[in-house]
Design an enzyme around this catalytic site. Structure first.
Site, mmCIF file in Angstrom:
data_model
loop_
_atom_site.group_PDB
_atom_site.id
_atom_site.type_symbol
_atom_site.label_atom_id
_atom_site.label_comp_id
_atom_site.label_asym_id
_atom_site.label_seq_id
_atom_site.Cartn_x
_atom_site.Cartn_y
_atom_site.Cartn_z
ATOM 1 N N SER A 188 -133.827 57.495 11.011
ATOM 2 C CA SER A 188 -133.383 56.184 10.535
ATOM 3 C C SER A 188 -134.610 55.399 10.076
ATOM 4 O O SER A 188 -135.731 55.669 10.507
ATOM 5 C CB SER A 188 -132.657 55.419 11.636
ATOM 6 O OG SER A 188 -131.491 56.123 12.024
ATOM 7 N N LEU B 195 -135.256 52.906 16.780
ATOM 8 C CA LEU B 195 -134.557 53.546 15.675
ATOM 9 C C LEU B 195 -134.850 55.031 15.795
ATOM 10 O O LEU B 195 -135.982 55.421 16.060
ATOM 11 C CB LEU B 195 -135.075 53.052 14.319
ATOM 12 C CG LEU B 195 -134.568 51.723 13.788
ATOM 13 C CD1 LEU B 195 -135.349 51.335 12.531
ATOM 14 C CD2 LEU B 195 -133.090 51.794 13.480
ATOM 15 N N ASP B 196 -133.862 55.866 15.581
ATOM 16 C CA ASP B 196 -134.079 57.303 15.618
ATOM 17 C C ASP B 196 -135.074 57.714 14.547
ATOM 18 O O ASP B 196 -135.248 57.009 13.548
ATOM 19 C CB ASP B 196 -132.755 58.042 15.398
ATOM 20 C CG ASP B 196 -131.785 57.804 16.536
ATOM 21 O OD1 ASP B 196 -132.213 57.856 17.701
ATOM 22 O OD2 ASP B 196 -130.605 57.553 16.256
ATOM 23 N N HIS B 197 -135.666 58.874 14.717
ATOM 24 C CA HIS B 197 -136.680 59.332 13.756
ATOM 25 C C HIS B 197 -136.109 59.458 12.352
ATOM 26 O O HIS B 197 -136.820 59.280 11.373
ATOM 27 C CB HIS B 197 -137.315 60.649 14.218
ATOM 28 C CG HIS B 197 -136.466 61.850 13.967
ATOM 29 N ND1 HIS B 197 -135.380 62.172 14.751
ATOM 30 C CD2 HIS B 197 -136.529 62.777 12.990
ATOM 31 C CE1 HIS B 197 -134.814 63.261 14.274
ATOM 32 N NE2 HIS B 197 -135.486 63.656 13.207
#
Length: 178
Positions: free
Chosen positions: A43, A39-41
């Protein structure tokens, strides 16, 4: 071993960094587990970690098409036309997406506050939707909602295949299989 983590906003999906930002090591105490996907930072939500390479492959390889469901807050009053476009699939700069399952949603009562909070603009409403994908391109949900005219403000993964976030507080882990 299979572990669920409710990844907080701003946490990097890696165990080390040299710039002082929070990482998985700040939240996951079990040793020798690695994220099955990422997951992106910016998200939040469900991240699965495992020590089983075959399971990680099954969870992440696009050929297995594990459905991933997200709760998404977007900028603006989401239209039925935009939902229909998401359901058909949209064209991104790296090609067309597969059709998604997309539905209007209410802001859930169980949702925790985000730190920092999502920006608030009195004159522009926000909307919530759920979207389920069977592919996993880089920042795909954000790019899809932007492509239909509704930029993502908050993105929370709530389900991967048969595994759900249900009741797991931010920053906490739950052992799903040992």
């Amino acid at each position: 071993m299979l572990i669920a983590l409710n990844k907080p906003f701003g946490v990097l999906c890696q165990f080390t960094t040299n710039d002082g930002r929070p990482t998985l090591a700040d939240y996951v105490r079990q040793k020798d587990v690695y994220p099955a996907g990422r997951l992106d930072h910016d998200s939040e939500g469900l991240l699965l970690l495992t020590d089983d390479g075959a399971l990680a492959h099954q969870l992440t390889d696009p050929r297995h098409k594990q459905p991933k469901t997200y709760l998404v807050q977007v900028d603006g009053a989401l239209t039925d036309d935009a939902l229909q476009a998401l359901r058909r699939g949209v064209v991104l700069n790296d090609g067309p997406t597969l059709p998604a399952v997309a539905e209007h949603a209410d802001e859930p009562a169980w949702l925790w506050p985000r730190d920092p909070p999502v920006r608030f603009r009195k004159s522009i409403p926000t909307s919530w939707l759920t979207i389920t994908l069977r592919e996993g391109r880089n920042r795909q949900v954000r790019r899809m909602t932007a492509a239909v005219g509704f930029p993502t403000l908050r993105l929370i993964r709530v389900r991967i295949g048969g595994y759900a976030l249900e009741g797991l507080p931010p920053g906490e882990t739950r052992v799903l299989a040992s």
